[in-house]
Design an enzyme around this catalytic site. Structure first.
Site, PDB file in Angstrom:
ATOM      1  N   GLU A  43      56.422  89.575 -68.975  1.00  0.00           N
ATOM      2  CA  GLU A  43      57.606  89.068 -68.271  1.00  0.00           C
ATOM      3  C   GLU A  43      57.276  87.997 -67.232  1.00  0.00           C
ATOM      4  O   GLU A  43      57.382  88.220 -66.031  1.00  0.00           O
ATOM      5  CB  GLU A  43      58.393  90.225 -67.625  1.00  0.00           C
ATOM      6  CG  GLU A  43      58.964  91.183 -68.658  1.00  0.00           C
ATOM      7  CD  GLU A  43      60.192  91.955 -68.173  1.00  0.00           C
ATOM      8  OE1 GLU A  43      60.548  91.845 -66.996  1.00  0.00           O
ATOM      9  OE2 GLU A  43      60.805  92.645 -69.008  1.00  0.00           O
ATOM     10  N   GLU A  61      59.304  95.706 -75.254  1.00  0.00           N
ATOM     11  CA  GLU A  61      60.012  96.674 -74.409  1.00  0.00           C
ATOM     12  C   GLU A  61      61.482  96.686 -74.782  1.00  0.00           C
ATOM     13  O   GLU A  61      62.061  95.652 -75.111  1.00  0.00           O
ATOM     14  CB  GLU A  61      59.939  96.325 -72.908  1.00  0.00           C
ATOM     15  CG  GLU A  61      58.611  96.596 -72.267  1.00  0.00           C
ATOM     16  CD  GLU A  61      58.611  96.271 -70.767  1.00  0.00           C
ATOM     17  OE1 GLU A  61      59.676  96.328 -70.117  1.00  0.00           O
ATOM     18  OE2 GLU A  61      57.518  95.941 -70.265  1.00  0.00           O
TER      19      GLU A  61
HETATM   20  C1  PNW Z   1      60.746  95.282 -67.174  1.00  0.00           C
HETATM   21  N1  PNW Z   1      66.337  92.280 -66.325  1.00  0.00           N
HETATM   22  O1  PNW Z   1      61.353  94.631 -66.084  1.00  0.00           O
HETATM   23  C2  PNW Z   1      59.286  95.483 -66.821  1.00  0.00           C
HETATM   24  O2  PNW Z   1      58.413  94.849 -67.734  1.00  0.00           O
HETATM   25  C3  PNW Z   1      58.910  96.919 -66.651  1.00  0.00           C
HETATM   26  O3  PNW Z   1      57.744  97.024 -65.883  1.00  0.00           O
HETATM   27  C4  PNW Z   1      60.060  97.672 -66.024  1.00  0.00           C
HETATM   28  O4  PNW Z   1      59.727  98.966 -65.619  1.00  0.00           O
HETATM   29  C5  PNW Z   1      61.180  97.692 -67.046  1.00  0.00           C
HETATM   30  O5  PNW Z   1      61.493  96.390 -67.509  1.00  0.00           O
HETATM   31  C6  PNW Z   1      62.465  98.366 -66.566  1.00  0.00           C
HETATM   32  O6  PNW Z   1      63.024  97.653 -65.497  1.00  0.00           O
HETATM   33  C7  PNW Z   1      62.613  94.092 -66.194  1.00  0.00           C
HETATM   34  O7  PNW Z   1      66.919  91.973 -65.235  1.00  0.00           O
HETATM   35  C8  PNW Z   1      63.183  93.607 -65.041  1.00  0.00           C
HETATM   36  O8  PNW Z   1      66.902  92.044 -67.427  1.00  0.00           O
HETATM   37  C9  PNW Z   1      64.419  93.000 -65.078  1.00  0.00           C
HETATM   38  C10 PNW Z   1      65.102  92.881 -66.285  1.00  0.00           C
HETATM   39  C11 PNW Z   1      64.533  93.367 -67.458  1.00  0.00           C
HETATM   40  C12 PNW Z   1      63.299  93.973 -67.392  1.00  0.00           C
END
Ligand code: PNW
Length: 470
Positions: free
Chosen positions: A176, A376
């Site tokens: 990410e 993910e």
């Molecule tokens: C991911 N969004 O973060 C990360 O890769 C993980 O470490 C995290 O625990 C997981 O998703 C759940 O949050 C994200 O705003 C942060 O769409 C933000 C978003 C998506 C994923």
């Protein structure tokens, strides 16, 4: 099938391709604990979480799931829920406590033991090299604002590939880009039903737009340098790609014109990350919009950034926008989320299962990816263990079924999706939200470290065993 048959659609119609990987995912800081053991150096997340007020309830990852000491039990759990693959991340400051210099053998040994344990359980290891744990020493030297960080990351990636590619065949460079860069260095606005919310994470900087764009550029450059280093140092046949949270626009009506509009919108939305990695140049619109704030870069850097990949990994949680075609430039328009548009437990997690169809579909149509992994997908809930010792997460089962139906639809269209990783194996430290957002297939009691598989784990086991949506 008789008219009274109530067994639902035939499974064959909901089947995934042969040898499809059914995986679960985690990251090092979110589960390992042991934050200062065996020679590990501090990371920006240690610093950030130790600063009171940054994390809900002042939770930290100091102990988290104690996975560093309980990894055998956790691998057994994954085997029990039928996972055939596991995506974990390697903590850079465990390997190089200060980012560069002398490697720490004990840190590497932990991952080596984990990989052996996975091998014994017949679970294919997929390693991510950066899930946001920048060594604090590197931050003190300017962090991702400093181009040298990209070079240091490449060197670390090459070292890990040299040591572990005898057993790890798939490496993800960076997890990410968008999230750690934008949320970490400026704060990012997220669309939610009825408005927007701003989220900031470590290192918690508030840079100008020009500085932010330079950090974005250094992050994709680091990825390219890592790809080159892994090719140079890894065993022949080692595969490498990114794990980016794709910003996917979903066509509200599935006609050719609206689909094309969504595809164009998706390409532009990913301009600073996936698009430049896969096309080798920044889009005209991105550079024009940025104007004087555009990143400074050279042609040589663009070549490195676009180093050929073996696969594209995408994290898919929600549509970034719902769009319709529009006669005026840029050719599409975003339709705001309806106030009552359903969401999951998190305000940011708009329910949009079609995202898991269109994201891989556009990665193939825009960039001709030969292999795609869903690195993910998942949702949090406020799961509780009930009187009978079980966790009935009906919301997560609904989420998984509806998203995976859309992924199955993509594979049936011939989109080359090779595997799916559920976020997450077990409840863990959910960044700013601390332990209050439970994303796991397995419930964790953080006082006792007791693990309890949820109803969704049963669903996952069944789906993996049948290689189909169930
Ligand atoms: C991911 N969004 O973060 C990360 O890769 C993980 O470490 C995290 O625990 C997981 O998703 C759940 O949050 C994200 O705003 C942060 O769409 C933000 C978003 C998506 C994923």
């Amino acid at each position: 099938m008789s008219a009274t048959d109530s067994s639902g659609p035939p499974l064959a119609a909901r089947q995934f391709p042969n040898r499809f990987y059914w995986g679960t995912a985690t990251s090092s800081y979110q589960i390992e604990g042991a934050w200062n053991e065996d020679g590990k150096g501090p990371s920006i997340w240690d610093t950030y979480a130790h600063t009171l007020g940054n994390i809900e309830n002042n939770d930290t990852g100091d102990v988290a799931n104690d996975h560093y000491h309980r990894y055998r039990e956790d691998v057994a759990l994954m085997k029990d829920i039928g996972a055939t693959a596991y995506r974990f991340s390697i903590s850079w400051p465990r390997i190089f406590p200060h980012g560069t210099g002398t490697p720490n053998a004990k840190g590497l040994d932990f991952y080596s033991r984990l990989i052996d344990e996975l091998g014994a359980a017949n679970i294919e290891p997929f390693a991510t090299l950066y899930h946001w744990e920048l060594p604090q020493t590197m931050q003190d030297k300017g962090g991702w604002q400093n181009r040298d960080t990209a070079k240091a990351f490449g060197d670390y990636a090459g070292y890990v590939a040299e040591k572990l590619s005898d057993r790890v065949r798939h490496f993800f460079t960076i997890n990410e880009f968008r999230t750690f860069v934008d949320m970490g260095h400026r704060g990012k606005d997220i669309p939610v039903a009825g408005g927007t919310m701003t989220i900031s994470i470590a290192p918690g900087l508030k840079l100008s737009l020009g500085q932010l764009n330079q950090v974005r550029h250094h992050a994709v450059l680091a990825h390219g340098m890592a790809v080159q280093a892994i090719r140079a140092k890894g065993k022949v046949g080692t595969k490498v790609g990114p794990a980016e949270v794709i910003e996917v626009a979903v066509p509200l009506i599935e006609t050719p014109e609206h689909i094309q509009a969504a595809e164009m919108a998706t390409r532009e939305a990913n301009a600073p990350f996936l698009t430049v990695m896969l096309e080798g140049k920044y889009t005209d619109a991105y550079l024009n919009d940025a104007g004087a704030d555009a990143p400074k870069f050279t042609d040589d850097e663009l070549k490195i950034i676009a180093a050929p990949l073996d696969f594209v990994g995408i994290n898919v949680y929600r549509p970034i926008a719902y769009v319709l075609a529009d006669e005026r430039p840029p050719g599409w328009r975003e339709v705001p989320l309806a106030k009552a548009h359903p969401k999951m437990f998190n305000a940011w997690l708009t329910l949009g299962p079609e995202a898991l169809y269109w994201a891989p579909k556009f990665v193939q149509s825009l960039w001709g990816a030969k292999e795609i992994f869903i690195t993910e997908n998942g949702c949090a809930s406020d799961d509780v263990v009930t009187g009978d010792g079980k966790v009935y997460d009906t919301d997560r089962v609904m989420f998984l079924r509806s998203y995976l139906e859309q992924l199955q639809r993509a594979t049936a269209d011939g989109v080359p999706v090779k595997g799916y990783f559920q976020w997450s194996t077990m409840d863990n430290f959910e960044w700013n939200a601390g332990f209050g957002n439970r994303f796991g297939l397995v419930h964790v009691d953080f006082k006792t470290q007791k693990r309890t598989p949820k109803l969704s784990a049963e669903w996952f086991r069944e789906a993996a065993a049948r290689n189909a949506v169930v």
